[in-house]
Each structure stands twice: as C-alpha cells, then as structure tokens.
Enzyme design. Structure first.
Site, PDB file in Angstrom:
ATOM      1  N   GLY A  10      45.652  44.965  34.856  1.00 28.43           N
ATOM      2  CA  GLY A  10      45.783  44.578  36.260  1.00 28.43           C
ATOM      3  C   GLY A  10      46.228  43.119  36.365  1.00 28.43           C
ATOM      4  O   GLY A  10      46.396  42.434  35.346  1.00 28.43           O
ATOM      5  N   LEU A  37      37.129  53.783  33.433  1.00 33.63           N
ATOM      6  CA  LEU A  37      35.813  53.247  33.799  1.00 33.63           C
ATOM      7  C   LEU A  37      34.902  54.337  34.381  1.00 33.63           C
ATOM      8  O   LEU A  37      33.687  54.181  34.404  1.00 33.63           O
ATOM      9  CB  LEU A  37      36.018  52.124  34.834  1.00 33.63           C
ATOM     10  CG  LEU A  37      34.984  51.019  34.956  1.00 33.63           C
ATOM     11  CD1 LEU A  37      34.657  50.380  33.618  1.00 33.63           C
ATOM     12  CD2 LEU A  37      35.478  49.957  35.932  1.00 33.63           C
ATOM     13  N   THR A 101      35.600  40.897  46.994  1.00 35.30           N
ATOM     14  CA  THR A 101      36.722  40.671  47.912  1.00 35.30           C
ATOM     15  C   THR A 101      36.301  40.068  49.251  1.00 35.30           C
ATOM     16  O   THR A 101      35.156  40.275  49.699  1.00 35.30           O
ATOM     17  CB  THR A 101      37.428  42.027  48.168  1.00 35.30           C
ATOM     18  OG1 THR A 101      38.350  41.879  49.242  1.00 35.30           O
ATOM     19  CG2 THR A 101      36.448  43.123  48.559  1.00 35.30           C
ATOM     20  N   TYR A 125      37.299  50.681  51.282  1.00 30.16           N
ATOM     21  CA  TYR A 125      37.456  49.774  50.136  1.00 30.16           C
ATOM     22  C   TYR A 125      36.398  48.669  50.191  1.00 30.16           C
ATOM     23  O   TYR A 125      35.696  48.413  49.209  1.00 30.16           O
ATOM     24  CB  TYR A 125      38.864  49.171  50.158  1.00 30.16           C
ATOM     25  CG  TYR A 125      39.068  48.018  49.193  1.00 30.16           C
ATOM     26  CD1 TYR A 125      39.148  48.228  47.820  1.00 30.16           C
ATOM     27  CD2 TYR A 125      39.171  46.704  49.671  1.00 30.16           C
ATOM     28  CE1 TYR A 125      39.332  47.160  46.943  1.00 30.16           C
ATOM     29  CE2 TYR A 125      39.359  45.638  48.801  1.00 30.16           C
ATOM     30  CZ  TYR A 125      39.436  45.869  47.444  1.00 30.16           C
ATOM     31  OH  TYR A 125      39.607  44.817  46.581  1.00 30.16           O
TER      32      TYR A 125
HETATM   33  N1  NAP Z   1      44.545  42.326  44.838  1.00 30.80           N
HETATM   34  C1  NAP Z   1      43.942  41.630  45.801  1.00 30.80           C
HETATM   35  O1  NAP Z   1      44.569  41.176  46.771  1.00 30.80           O
HETATM   36  C2  NAP Z   1      42.460  41.355  45.718  1.00 30.80           C
HETATM   37  C3  NAP Z   1      41.858  40.635  46.756  1.00 30.80           C
HETATM   38  C4  NAP Z   1      40.496  40.385  46.682  1.00 30.80           C
HETATM   39  C5  NAP Z   1      39.759  40.845  45.611  1.00 30.80           C
HETATM   40  N2  NAP Z   1      40.357  41.558  44.634  1.00 30.80           N
HETATM   41  C6  NAP Z   1      39.530  42.047  43.520  1.00 30.80           C
HETATM   42  O2  NAP Z   1      39.926  41.341  42.349  1.00 30.80           O
HETATM   43  C7  NAP Z   1      39.801  42.207  41.217  1.00 30.80           C
HETATM   44  C8  NAP Z   1      41.107  42.230  40.450  1.00 30.80           C
HETATM   45  O3  NAP Z   1      42.127  42.712  41.320  1.00 30.80           O
HETATM   46  P1  NAP Z   1      43.634  42.892  40.859  1.00 30.80           P
HETATM   47  O4  NAP Z   1      44.492  42.490  42.001  1.00 30.80           O
HETATM   48  O5  NAP Z   1      43.822  42.281  39.525  1.00 30.80           O
HETATM   49  O6  NAP Z   1      43.685  44.468  40.779  1.00 30.80           O
HETATM   50  P2  NAP Z   1      44.814  45.387  40.113  1.00 30.80           P
HETATM   51  O7  NAP Z   1      46.021  44.588  39.794  1.00 30.80           O
HETATM   52  O8  NAP Z   1      44.921  46.595  40.979  1.00 30.80           O
HETATM   53  O9  NAP Z   1      44.125  45.763  38.737  1.00 30.80           O
HETATM   54  C9  NAP Z   1      43.032  46.624  38.678  1.00 30.80           C
HETATM   55  C10 NAP Z   1      43.138  47.332  37.354  1.00 30.80           C
HETATM   56  O10 NAP Z   1      42.070  48.262  37.257  1.00 30.80           O
HETATM   57  C11 NAP Z   1      42.607  49.454  36.728  1.00 30.80           C
HETATM   58  N3  NAP Z   1      41.801  50.614  37.033  1.00 30.80           N
HETATM   59  C12 NAP Z   1      41.792  51.351  38.164  1.00 30.80           C
HETATM   60  N4  NAP Z   1      40.979  52.410  38.016  1.00 30.80           N
HETATM   61  C13 NAP Z   1      40.468  52.326  36.757  1.00 30.80           C
HETATM   62  C14 NAP Z   1      39.617  53.141  35.999  1.00 30.80           C
HETATM   63  N5  NAP Z   1      39.114  54.278  36.495  1.00 30.80           N
HETATM   64  N6  NAP Z   1      39.318  52.773  34.748  1.00 30.80           N
HETATM   65  C15 NAP Z   1      39.836  51.658  34.211  1.00 30.80           C
HETATM   66  N7  NAP Z   1      40.668  50.849  34.865  1.00 30.80           N
HETATM   67  C16 NAP Z   1      40.983  51.183  36.131  1.00 30.80           C
HETATM   68  C17 NAP Z   1      43.988  49.544  37.338  1.00 30.80           C
HETATM   69  O11 NAP Z   1      44.794  50.443  36.621  1.00 30.80           O
HETATM   70  P3  NAP Z   1      46.017  51.183  37.387  1.00 30.80           P
HETATM   71  O12 NAP Z   1      46.874  50.083  37.949  1.00 30.80           O
HETATM   72  O13 NAP Z   1      46.667  51.971  36.309  1.00 30.80           O
HETATM   73  O14 NAP Z   1      45.373  51.993  38.463  1.00 30.80           O
HETATM   74  C18 NAP Z   1      44.457  48.110  37.212  1.00 30.80           C
HETATM   75  O15 NAP Z   1      45.028  47.860  35.965  1.00 30.80           O
HETATM   76  C19 NAP Z   1      39.338  43.548  41.754  1.00 30.80           C
HETATM   77  O16 NAP Z   1      37.940  43.634  41.649  1.00 30.80           O
HETATM   78  C20 NAP Z   1      39.740  43.514  43.213  1.00 30.80           C
HETATM   79  O17 NAP Z   1      38.892  44.343  44.004  1.00 30.80           O
HETATM   80  C21 NAP Z   1      41.700  41.820  44.656  1.00 30.80           C
END
Ligand code: NAP
Length: 279
Positions: A10, A37, A101, A125
């Site tokens: 991610g 996971l 988040t 979410y």
């Molecule tokens: N993105 C935002 O704007 C944002 C804002 C606030 C907080 N956050 C939080 O920050 C954290 C990191 O976010 P990010 O933007 O880096 O998210 P991301 O780019 O969507 O990465 C999340 C990763 O988790 C993987 N994943 C999903 N389901 C899974 C499973 N069952 N088993 C193992 N891996 C799994 C995804 O794989 P796939 O891509 O193959 O599904 C992806 O590689 C998260 O906790 C998110 O809630 C994000």
C-alpha cells in the site's frame, strides 16, 4: 530491531518498507495477494515466526465508497483482523502501531480535531476504523495514529487529478466544501518510525502542515504539474459519492508537533512526491 509490516504494497506500506530497510532493521513485510489479513492462521504464523518487536499495521480496507456496500469486508480487515494482531502483539511482547483516519470524526467541529475529541463516524469505513482503534488499544503496547488525505506510491487523489490532466481534461470539477490536511506517505512513515524510536505510545494525529479543500489540493497539483486547467469548486452533494464524508476533518497535530517536530507543509510534500513520479 525486528519489524513486521502488513499491507506492504500500500501507499504507507511501501514507504515504511523502504525506511525500515534503510535503518538496517530486520524486516518481515507482508501484503496481498500472498498474505491475507483476514486469514487468522496466516497472521498467527507470520507473527509467531517473526517474533517482532514492532508491528506496523499498514493494511486496511480503504475503499471508502465500496465499504458502504461491503460492511462485512471492511469490518473484517479494519477491526476483526486488528483484534487478532493486538492479541498476537501481546503474545510476543510487540508494540502495535496501527493507522486510523480523520473519517472517525463527523466534521461538525469549529476547530481542528484533537486526539481526545469524541469520534462520531459518518460512514461504514469510518465506523470500521473506529472499531479498529478500539481493537488496537487492547494491545498492551500500542500507538494509534490518525492521519488524513494520504498520497504516496499507489492510487490516490494526486494520481486521479494527474490522469485527468494527461487525458486532456479542459476543466476539473472538484469538491470545494470539505477541508482537511493532505499527507505524504513518506513523511508519515518517517513520523511513525520517529515516534517508535522516541518510545511514544497512545493516540496521535499526524499530517503534513497546512490545510485545504479537495479543490484547493487539485489547484496546487495542476499548478505544480505545469498545467493551466481551471478547477471549478463543486459541492459534496454535486459530487454524489455513496459514502458520507466529514465537511471538516482537519486534525490538530499539536501533540505530535510538540513531541517531535511538525511535518513540512503539504505543498512542499506534494512537490517532493511529484518529483519521484516525474523521474
Ligand atoms: N488513503 C488515505 O487517504 C487515508 C487517509 C486516512 C487514513 N488512512 C489509513 O492509513 C493506512 C494506510 O493507508 P494507505 O493509503 O496506505 O492504504 P492503501 O494504499 O489502500 O494500502 C492498504 C494496503 O492494504 C492491503 N490490504 C487490503 N486488504 C488486505 C487484506 N485482507 N490482507 C492484507 N492486506 C490487505 C491493500 O492491498 P490491495 O491494494 O491489494 O487491496 C493495500 O496494499 C490505513 O489504515 C488507512 O485506513 C488512509
């Protein structure tokens, strides 16, 4: 240091993997498709094999709109799996670093949200992430970090705007009535590692400095990419997205800023990010 990272492919996961490697720490990095996971047995085996001192849980179900249709999948990854990780962290004596988040808040505040402000998520979410925070807090040693509007290597808002520009869009229509703090995954990863090194625990808000609307964010992306395409503000209602989002989700990062030091302004972070993809 022995470190385990979930969600290693991610946006945050990739940044963490690079950083942990650069520190020369022992790394166990797990991501889809080979590591799910939701598979309790696989998670148990991964943690028991690595015997990590720190677990960074960067995996999450992050599709905010899709979560409305798939609440069970969102809760399985964002909450149930976190409970499994917290139990395993206790078993092996690890610190659990868990990400949450700004969408745990309802956006009604008149000032930036502090760590102890009452959450009230509007979306599935956000509800699943709040349940995940409660699960992570069951780890004896935990760091729960709320962040917002993340961009890094992967699919994100910056890429969505860039794609429209490269496809020749003559005008961009972007939501102008939601305010938040864009955050670069590399800066967040650095902040997480710094907090771990400082022995911090509890709940922290971390974001790049400054705040804007999605339309303001888009204007800066357009300008930094050297385009002169106009960005028209639209309302949340006009955008018509399935999941409700907070109108105001600016995080107060005073606790982090005084523990370490504030992250750079988001515009500067964006410039660094764009340099990596323009290479
Ligand atoms: N993105 C935002 O704007 C944002 C804002 C606030 C907080 N956050 C939080 O920050 C954290 C990191 O976010 P990010 O933007 O880096 O998210 P991301 O780019 O969507 O990465 C999340 C990763 O988790 C993987 N994943 C999903 N389901 C899974 C499973 N069952 N088993 C193992 N891996 C799994 C995804 O794989 P796939 O891509 O193959 O599904 C992806 O590689 C998260 O906790 C998110 O809630 C994000």
């Amino acid at each position: 240091m022995r470190v385990l990272i979930t969600g290693s492919r991610g946006q945050l996961g990739r940044a963490l993997v690079d950083l942990v490697r650069s520190h020369g720490w022992q790394l166990w990095a797990y991501g889809l498709p080979e590591f799910d996971l939701a598979d309790v047995g696989a998670v148990q085996e991964a943690v028991r094999t690595a015997q990590p001192e720190v677990i960074f849980n960067a995996a999450a179900f992050t599709a905010v709109d899709r979560a409305e249709e798939e609440p069970e999948a969102a809760f399985t990854i964002n909450a149930k799996a976190v409970a499994t990780l917290a139990g395993l962290a206790n078993e092996v004596g690890a610190l659990l670093v868990h990400l949450s988040t700004d969408y745990v808040f309802d956006g009604q505040s008149q000032r930036p949200y502090r760590e102890d402000d009452p959450p009230n998520p509007l979306s599935v979410y956000g509800q699943s992430k709040l349940a995940g925070e409660k699960a992570a807090a069951q780890a004896r040693k935990h760091l729960i970090v709320r962040t917002s509007w993340l961009f890094g290597r992967g699919w994100n808002f910056v890429e969505a705007i860039r794609k429209q520009l490269l496809n020749g869009a003559g005008e961009l229509r972007v939501v102008g009535d939601q305010r938040g703090r864009p955050t670069y995954a590399e800066d967040l990863a650095g902040a997480l590692v710094a907090l771990v090194r400082a022995g911090a625990s509890g709940v922290f808000h971390i974001a790049n400095s400054g705040e804007t609307t999605w339309a303001g964010f888009a204007r800066e992306i357009v300008a930094q990419l050297g385009f002169s395409v106009p960005v028209v503000d639209i309302t949340t209602e006009e955008a018509g997205r399935p999941a409700p989002r907070p109108r105001y989700s600016v995080l107060d990062t005073q606790k982090f800023d005084s523990t370490l030091k504030p992250l750079p302004p988001w515009q500067q972070a964006l410039a660094r990010y764009l340099r990596t993809i323009n290479r």
